[in-house]
Design a protein around this motif. Structure first.
Motif, mmCIF file in Angstrom:
data_model
loop_
_atom_site.group_PDB
_atom_site.id
_atom_site.type_symbol
_atom_site.label_atom_id
_atom_site.label_comp_id
_atom_site.label_asym_id
_atom_site.label_seq_id
_atom_site.Cartn_x
_atom_site.Cartn_y
_atom_site.Cartn_z
ATOM 1 N N ASP A 87 0.871 -1.175 0.000
ATOM 2 C CA ASP A 87 0.000 0.000 0.000
ATOM 3 C C ASP A 87 0.911 1.228 0.000
ATOM 4 O O ASP A 87 1.459 1.602 1.032
ATOM 5 C CB ASP A 87 -0.876 -0.053 1.262
ATOM 6 N N THR A 124 -1.742 5.383 -3.932
ATOM 7 C CA THR A 124 -2.973 6.168 -3.765
ATOM 8 C C THR A 124 -2.705 7.672 -3.968
ATOM 9 O O THR A 124 -1.966 8.049 -4.879
ATOM 10 C CB THR A 124 -3.639 5.831 -2.415
ATOM 11 N N GLU A 180 -10.128 2.760 -4.681
ATOM 12 C CA GLU A 180 -9.662 2.832 -3.291
ATOM 13 C C GLU A 180 -10.848 2.743 -2.321
ATOM 14 O O GLU A 180 -10.809 2.005 -1.331
ATOM 15 C CB GLU A 180 -8.892 4.144 -3.083
ATOM 16 N N ASP A 236 -12.500 6.009 4.988
ATOM 17 C CA ASP A 236 -11.038 5.912 5.029
ATOM 18 C C ASP A 236 -10.469 7.330 4.992
ATOM 19 O O ASP A 236 -10.836 8.115 4.111
ATOM 20 C CB ASP A 236 -10.569 5.090 3.805
ATOM 21 N N TRP A 257 -7.854 -0.762 1.851
ATOM 22 C CA TRP A 257 -8.249 -1.248 0.526
ATOM 23 C C TRP A 257 -7.482 -2.492 0.064
ATOM 24 O O TRP A 257 -7.882 -3.170 -0.883
ATOM 25 C CB TRP A 257 -8.094 -0.135 -0.518
HETATM 26 CA CA LIG Z 1 -4.312 5.139 2.588
#
Ligand SMILES: [Ca+2]
Ligand SMILES: Nc1ccn([C@@H]2O[C@H](COP(=O)(O)OP(=O)(O)OP(=O)(O)O)[C@@H](O)[C@H]2O)c(=O)n1
Length: 497
Positions: free
Chosen positions: A54, A131, A174, A200, A437
């Protein structure tokens, strides 16, 4: 002559026959039950593995997942067995030295090499998903973002896993995969239970995802993700707000207070006594605020705190635009949002911040939360430092802002009220796996959640064995009873010799 002898003479073979039948019957039952148990005994478990990196805006984390090799399709079976926090900042911070972005991952990757059994290495998929940090870098300088990916890919290919590529996730992905993770771990998908919304909060973006009876995707198709999972259809509402992660929101809040290019500001979102010199160029070095940079500002400004929750909330609110909404209803910035529905799980920075502030328990009424937050913000900086000697100063300094931002985002932004605030649960992990995610992403890419409900044996193993045993014993008893005519007749009369 005794009665016994009389009987033996009438049926001279009856006792051995009964004994033989009984022995055969017992052997048959033992054999039947043993075969049933052995045949259906769970085989020694073999596991498969998957690794997801991530690559967030503030840091990168590696997760290892494990599941029984024979049962890829069964929900609730994939578990996180290990996580590793990469030292240093997120990969987007290495834009000027991309090589280091790759190098930064090697420690966690070596850990993964040790944790996953060697014979499984080559078949273990390895994914990297980036992300909002990389989304912003890509907007700002796509060449730099390509170079970071190139460096990261080269570094990951050196490991013996089956590398499946590094890419930027869209905001929808996401949000949607975070929702899948939460509901998969809760076992809500396979059991067709009411689902839980996912909130989130990252460093650079924030996501809200939930199922609402009001939403079929028609009013705002960009916010719709349709899933068919275990035979159920879901119309998920999801939205990702770029720049509304807590680090970028702080930049925007600072930008709001430095519009005139002052040499110092007294910030209600920082504790009284906090004082720090900050560079204009650093605060404004992000596409979220770069167009707001004041002309002719000095190089630095003195950032002091005055610790006032309600004033902080006023400044924070200025980051949200509530004016225009072309839909039936909106959250903020003209973004459609259907009516909030069902329980919610709030993770990542929602959890870090609320847990630190002892506000993770949502049975505390919203009014009491703001009361506590006001007191926290008004606490002198020196006292805060003394009370939390082990906490990183950067995190510590920002908790007044972060708590205020979270409450403002939830209530003003998403329209949570005192009534439905208790529907939110601040969570870090569910059954040992981190909420986020990554698990949903891997389940999707490995096709581990089937569209249709898998067929399962009508009975569990223990139930099957019990029924076979009971029926076998019943048959045996019936069989013995059927031999009744051959039984010796019992006589209570005293034996006469
Ligand atoms: Ca994150
Ligand atoms: N114990 C911790 C750990 C992290 N943070 C903060 O929480 C924020 C978000 O962290 P995270 O969810 O890990 O964000 P990223 O995934 O890095 O960001 P994004 O999802 O936006 O890419 C960051 O500001 C980080 O400084 C915190 O306050 N306390």
């Amino acid at each position: 002559m005794s009665a016994q002898r009389e009987m033996k003479e009438k049926n001279p073979w009856h006792t051995p026959v009964t004994i033989i039948f009984t022995v055969i019957g017992v052997i048959a039952i033992v054999a039947l039950v043993t075969v049933a148990v052995l045949q259906n005994r769970p085989l020694p478990q073999k596991y498969k593995y998957g690794i997801v990196l991530d690559a967030g805006s503030s840091h990168t984390a590696l997760y290892i997942y494990e599941w029984p090799a024979e049962k890829d399709n069964n929900t609730g079976r994939v578990e996180q067995t290990h996580s590793c926090k990469v030292k240093g900042p997120g990969i987007s911070s290495y834009a000027s030295v991309p090589r280091k972005a790759g190098e930064s991952l090697s420690e966690c990757m070596q850990e993964a090499r040790q944790r996953v059994p060697e014979k499984r290495h080559s078949e273990t998929p390895l994914y990297l998903g980036a992300t909002a940090g990389m989304r912003l870098l890509n907007l700002e300088n796509s060449l730099a973002s390509d170079k970071v990916f190139q460096a990261v890919e080269e570094a990951l290919q050196k490991f013996p896993f089956s590398f499946q590529g590094a890419r930027i996730l869209s905001g929808q992905e996401e949000g949607a995969f975070g929702w899948v993770t939460v509901n998969y771990l809760d076992d809500r998908l396979k059991q067709s239970l009411e689902t839980r919304g996912a909130l989130d909060l990252g460093g650079a973006s924030t996501q809200i995802s939930f199922v609402s009876d009001d939403f079929d995707g028609s009013e705002s198709p960009d916010n719709g993700v349709a899933f068919r999972l275990y035979g159920n259809d879901y119309n998920l509402y999801t939205h990702s707000f770029l720049c509304y992660g807590k680090d970028q929101a702080l930049r925007m809040t600072l930008a709001k207070q430095t519009q005139s290019g002052p040499v110092s500001i007294s910030d209600p979102c920082f504790n009284p006594g906090y004082i720090e010199t900050k560079n204009y160029s650093i605060v404004y070095d992000s596409p979220c605020v770069s167009n707001m940079k004041p002309q002719g500002a000095p190089a630095t400004f003195t950032h002091t705190g005055k610790g006032n929750f309600s004033q902080c909330q006023e400044v924070v609110k200025r980051n949200f635009n509530f004016k225009q909404c072309k839909y039936s209803q909106c959250s903020f910035n003209g973004v459609f949002q259907p009516r909030l529905q069902g329980p919610f799980g709030a993770f990542s920075a929602y959890y870090f911040v609320m847990n630190f502030l002892n506000l993770a328990d949502t049975s505390i009424p919203l009014e009491a939360v703001t009361e506590k937050l006001s007191r926290y913000c008004a606490t002198p900086w020196n006292q805060i430092k003394q009370q939390h000697p082990g906490v990183k100063l950067k995190y510590l300094a920002e908790y007044c802002f972060s708590g205020t931002y979270i409450i403002t985002l939830l209530t003003e932004g998403y329209n949570f009220t005192s009534q439905n605030y208790p529907n939110i649960k601040f969570i870090k992990k569910i059954k040992g796996s981190d909420a986020g995610w990554t698990l949903g992403y891997m389940l999707n890419l490995t096709n581990m959640i089937p569209a249709e409900a898998p067929d399962s044996p009508p009975l569990p193993h223990a139930g099957y064995v019990s029924i076979v045993t009971v029926i076998a014993i019943l048959l045996f008893v019936l069989f013995i009873l059927s031999l009744r005519p051959l039984w010796p007749r019992c006589s209570k009369q005293p034996q006469i010799i």
